[in-house]
Design a protein around this motif. Structure first.
Motif, short mmCIF file in Angstrom:
data_model
loop_
_atom_site.label_atom_id
_atom_site.label_comp_id
_atom_site.label_asym_id
_atom_site.label_seq_id
_atom_site.Cartn_x
_atom_site.Cartn_y
_atom_site.Cartn_z
N VAL A 80 -1.76 2.41 11.93
CA VAL A 80 -2.55 1.46 11.15
C VAL A 80 -1.67 0.82 10.08
O VAL A 80 -0.85 1.50 9.46
CB VAL A 80 -3.73 2.19 10.45
N THR A 81 -1.85 -0.47 9.87
CA THR A 81 -1.26 -1.14 8.71
C THR A 81 -2.40 -1.78 7.93
O THR A 81 -3.44 -2.11 8.49
CB THR A 81 -0.22 -2.21 9.08
N GLY A 82 -2.19 -1.93 6.63
CA GLY A 82 -3.23 -2.54 5.81
C GLY A 82 -2.82 -2.57 4.36
O GLY A 82 -1.64 -2.50 4.02
N SER A 83 -3.84 -2.66 3.51
CA SER A 83 -3.59 -2.66 2.07
C SER A 83 -4.53 -1.66 1.41
O SER A 83 -5.59 -1.32 1.94
CB SER A 83 -3.79 -4.05 1.48
N ILE A 84 -4.11 -1.18 0.24
CA ILE A 84 -4.90 -0.22 -0.53
C ILE A 84 -4.85 -0.61 -1.99
O ILE A 84 -3.81 -1.01 -2.51
CB ILE A 84 -4.36 1.22 -0.33
N GLU A 85 -6.01 -0.56 -2.62
CA GLU A 85 -6.12 -0.74 -4.07
C GLU A 85 -6.40 0.65 -4.65
O GLU A 85 -7.30 1.34 -4.19
CB GLU A 85 -7.23 -1.70 -4.43
N ILE A 86 -5.64 1.05 -5.65
CA ILE A 86 -5.79 2.36 -6.27
C ILE A 86 -6.19 2.16 -7.72
O ILE A 86 -5.54 1.43 -8.45
CB ILE A 86 -4.48 3.17 -6.18
N GLY A 87 -7.29 2.83 -8.12
CA GLY A 87 -7.74 2.76 -9.50
C GLY A 87 -8.52 1.52 -9.86
O GLY A 87 -8.65 1.19 -11.02
N GLY A 88 -9.02 0.80 -8.89
CA GLY A 88 -9.82 -0.39 -9.14
C GLY A 88 -9.14 -1.64 -8.64
O GLY A 88 -8.00 -1.61 -8.18
N PRO A 89 -9.85 -2.76 -8.73
CA PRO A 89 -9.30 -4.03 -8.23
C PRO A 89 -8.00 -4.39 -8.93
O PRO A 89 -7.83 -4.13 -10.12
CB PRO A 89 -10.38 -5.05 -8.54
N GLY A 90 -7.12 -4.93 -8.18
CA GLY A 90 -5.82 -5.31 -8.72
C GLY A 90 -4.91 -5.73 -7.60
O GLY A 90 -5.37 -6.13 -6.55
N ASN A 91 -3.65 -5.58 -7.83
CA ASN A 91 -2.67 -5.92 -6.81
C ASN A 91 -2.70 -4.88 -5.70
O ASN A 91 -2.32 -3.72 -5.92
CB ASN A 91 -1.26 -5.98 -7.40
N PRO A 92 -3.16 -5.26 -4.51
CA PRO A 92 -3.16 -4.28 -3.41
C PRO A 92 -1.74 -3.97 -2.96
O PRO A 92 -0.85 -4.83 -3.01
CB PRO A 92 -3.95 -4.98 -2.31
N LEU A 93 -1.53 -2.73 -2.55
CA LEU A 93 -0.26 -2.28 -2.00
C LEU A 93 -0.37 -2.23 -0.49
O LEU A 93 -1.41 -1.82 0.05
CB LEU A 93 0.08 -0.89 -2.54
N HIS A 94 0.66 -2.61 0.22
CA HIS A 94 0.67 -2.55 1.68
C HIS A 94 1.04 -1.14 2.10
O HIS A 94 1.87 -0.48 1.49
CB HIS A 94 1.66 -3.56 2.26
N PHE A 95 0.41 -0.68 3.18
CA PHE A 95 0.70 0.66 3.69
C PHE A 95 0.75 0.67 5.21
O PHE A 95 0.24 -0.22 5.88
CB PHE A 95 -0.34 1.69 3.20
N SER A 96 1.38 1.72 5.73
CA SER A 96 1.38 2.05 7.15
C SER A 96 0.95 3.50 7.26
O SER A 96 1.36 4.34 6.44
CB SER A 96 2.77 1.91 7.77
N GLU A 97 0.13 3.80 8.25
CA GLU A 97 -0.31 5.18 8.45
C GLU A 97 -0.39 5.48 9.94
O GLU A 97 -0.90 4.68 10.72
CB GLU A 97 -1.65 5.43 7.77
N PHE A 98 0.13 6.63 10.30
CA PHE A 98 0.17 7.10 11.68
C PHE A 98 -0.71 8.35 11.79
O PHE A 98 -0.59 9.25 10.96
CB PHE A 98 1.62 7.45 12.06
N PHE A 99 -1.59 8.38 12.77
CA PHE A 99 -2.43 9.54 13.02
C PHE A 99 -2.19 10.04 14.45
O PHE A 99 -2.09 9.25 15.38
CB PHE A 99 -3.92 9.19 12.92
N TYR A 100 -2.14 11.35 14.60
CA TYR A 100 -2.12 11.98 15.91
C TYR A 100 -3.37 12.85 15.98
O TYR A 100 -3.47 13.87 15.28
CB TYR A 100 -0.85 12.81 16.11
#
Length: 122
Positions: A80-100
């Protein structure tokens, strides 16, 4: 259900639950589960949940998802790729996550491996 149907349902549930009630994710992990978060490895449901809880308020937006059934027919790989906001609205950070995901019974899966990385512009 096909691997794609399982993966889509899992990803939707995972991020919705992470953002609303992270403790609700406990049933997806067990003592065999391993997470690598930004290079730090965690083993077992309790350490993984403690790490996830440490973020506080989050909002995930999954943008892409790649799915492959594993050769054993009882597990699924999800990237999965996407974005995450931590601690409320603001500048989202891009992330990658792998699940097995590994089958734990008919129509049931647990997260055996989870690898998470923030993606910074280089």
């Amino acid at each position: 259900m096909s691997a794609e149907e399982v993966a889509k349902a899992f990803v939707g549930h995972y991020y919705q639950t992470f953002d609303s009630n992270v403790e609700g994710l406990r049933g997806l992990f067990n003592d065999k589960s391993m997470m690598t978060f930004e290079g730090n490895q965690l083993m077992g449901a309790s350490p993984i949940l403690e790490k996830l809880k440490s973020f506080g308020q989050t909002k995930h937006n999954a943008k892409t998802m790649d799915i492959q059934p594993a050769i054993d027919g009882a597990s699924i790989v999800i990237f999965v790729t996407g974005s995450i906001e931590i601690g409320g609205p603001g500048n989202p950070l891009h992330f990658s996550e792998f699940f097995y995901l590994v089958s734990s019974g008919p129509g049931q899966y647990y997260v055996h491996n989870d690898i998470f990385r923030l993606n910074y512009g280089l």
